[in-house]
Design an enzyme around this catalytic site. Structure first.
Site, short mmCIF file in Angstrom:
data_model
loop_
_atom_site.label_atom_id
_atom_site.label_comp_id
_atom_site.label_asym_id
_atom_site.label_seq_id
_atom_site.Cartn_x
_atom_site.Cartn_y
_atom_site.Cartn_z
N ARG A 37 0.82 -1.21 0.00
CA ARG A 37 0.00 0.00 0.00
C ARG A 37 0.86 1.27 0.00
NH1 ARG A 37 -5.16 -1.53 3.95
NH2 ARG A 37 -6.46 -2.30 2.24
N LYS A 198 -15.70 -16.84 3.20
CA LYS A 198 -17.13 -16.71 3.45
C LYS A 198 -17.93 -16.26 2.24
CE LYS A 198 -17.73 -16.06 8.28
NZ LYS A 198 -17.22 -15.35 9.40
N GLY A 384 -7.61 -8.66 0.44
CA GLY A 384 -6.42 -8.59 1.29
C GLY A 384 -5.60 -9.87 1.34
N GLY A 407 -12.27 -4.59 1.03
CA GLY A 407 -13.69 -4.26 1.03
C GLY A 407 -14.05 -3.24 -0.04
#
Ligand code: 3PG
Ligand code: MG
Length: 428
Positions: A37, A198, A384, A407
């Site tokens: 980043r 998930k 991520g 996200g």
């Protein structure tokens, strides 16, 4: 394409700029273990410094409980930034108040100041206007370049834009442009490879890709929920019981889509199983649909039942070679691939070599994406864990676009508006 003003659209010379970056990076024992980043924000920093600005940078790190939570200090980021920029980076131990104001006032053109973690003040996450006003008082212009955090409406992404002229940085522009482009006008065929733990995090993404992609392939623990929905006994494998209706719904939608047009929704045909998620546990392949390897290996005898069944003590920890090859085949036909989420438990270290025992499925997908089998499509990678894995393998620069957002990239792909982008000034 990008409709917001950027740092290239306004005159910045001599101004004091407050740059919101997403320097929420992993830190262990005071050292940054993955500086992707930071690296990706350098073009914006270099451009701003060429304009002779006084540069103040703010960011969050982690999810601190309050000011005393010093484990989430941005100080290690200041040190790393200094190395990357090859110039001094001052550090202020607070992002507002006397200490921040003094450090900001002492700043000269071409100098850089990093402020301490915004989230040490609970007002940041509450999108508090008073807090935003205090932050804004440090500078003349606000630049949003923290793509990873623009899906949050916080003081430093939303409220602050009420107090300063607010434009985008170059990383934000590149991320939004590239991701929007692959979702809205991809060079087809478009293949989506979706993994991770998930389904819940990726429902909207799956729906969108079923509508727009030519192939959607799922892997990771998320795929186990689809397997259960299809009546496969996954034994001890991790899956989401509450999301079974969601999985069934997605499968139904995918089947309907496949009747309308040429479309493939692929769930794993085989998997790597073990008794526990451990680097010492013996692994084996279970092939619940084709049984080819077991048929060959046991000939002239019939394969034992366990070759196609997960035993009660076992769990699926990766996709198998058949499923990986199937995805690799799809990749050969693709011109654009969007990849989000690893195919197995890539975090488990290996007893020897760089590739863990449950990372072979992910490795096979990477080989396909990098052109090992002949064709290399343009690939956008997000998420991520996926990016972290590529960073560890030293492959982060080998893909078309590796997003700095988790996200944020998911929400953008799902077609949602990002509050931190919406709040910026429109191009005329
Ligand atoms: C991230 O790493 O996902 C971003 O920096 C946002 O952080 P958050 O999920 O804690 O808001
Ligand atoms: Mg997050």
């Amino acid at each position: 394409m990008f409709t917001k003003k950027t740092i290239k659209d306004i005159d910045l010379s001599g101004k004091t700029v407050l740059l919101r970056a997403d320097y929420n990076v992993p830190v262990e024992d005071g050292k940054i273990t993955d500086d992707y980043r930071l690296q990706q924000s350098l073009p914006t920093l270099h451009y701003l410094l060429e304009q002779d600005v006084k540069l103040i940078i703010c960011s969050h790190l982690g999810r601190p409980t309050g000011p005393g939570d010093t484990t989430n200090s941005l100080f290690p980021v200041a040190k790393r930034l200094k190395q990357l920029l090859k110039r001094d980076v001052e550090f202020a131990p607070d992002c507002i108040g006397e200490r921040a104001e003094k450090a900001a006032k002492n700043l000269k053109s071409g100098q850089v100041l990093l402020l301490e973690n915004l989230r040490f003040h609970p007002e940041e996450e509450k999108n508090d206007p008073e807090f935003a006003k205090q932050l804004a008082s440090l500078a003349d212009v606000f630049v949003q370049d923290g793509f990873g955090v623009v899906h949050r409406a916080h003081a430093s992404t939303d409220a602050i834009t009420k107090f300063l002229p607010s434009v985008a940085g170059l990383l934000l522009e590149k991320e939004v442009d590239t991701i929007t482009n692959v979702m809205e006008k991809p060079e087809r065929p478009l293949v989506a490879i979706i993994g991770g733990a998930k389904i819940a995090d990726k429902i909207d993404l799956l729906h969108r890709f079923i509508e727009i992609a030519d192939v959607v392939a799922v892997g990771g623990a998320m795929a186990n929920t689809f397997l259960v929905a299809e009546g496969i006994d996954v034994a001890q494998s991790l899956y989401d019981k509450v999301d079974l209706p969601v999985a069934r719904d997605i499968m139904r939608k995918a089947r309907t889509e496949a009747k309308k047009r040429r479309f493939i929704f692929a769930i794993p045909h085989d998997g790597v199983v073990a008794h526990k998620m451990d680097k010492t546990a013996p692994t084996r392949i279970v092939d619940w649909s084709a049984h080819v390897i077991a048929d060959i290996e046991t000939y002239p005898h019939r394969p034992p039942a366990r070759a196609s069944h997960i035993l009660w003590q076992e769990m699926i920890l990766d996709i198998g070679p058949f499923s990986g090859s199937f995805i690799a085949g799809g990749v050969q036909l693709a011109n654009t691939v969007v990849w989000n989420g690893t195919m197995g438990v890539t975090e488990t270290p290996s007893l020897q070599g760089p590739v863990g025992p449950y990372a072979h499925g992910t490795e096979l997908v990477i080989e396909a994406l990098l052109g090992q089998f002949g064709h290399k499509p343009f690939t956008v990678v997000g998420g991520g864990d996926t990016v972290g894995y590529l960073e560890n393998r030293g492959l982060v620069n080998s893909f078309g676009h590796v997003s700095t957002g988790g996200g944020a990239s998911l929400e953008l792909m799902a077609g949602r508006k990002l509050p931190g982008v919406e709040a910026l000034e429109d191009k005329k």
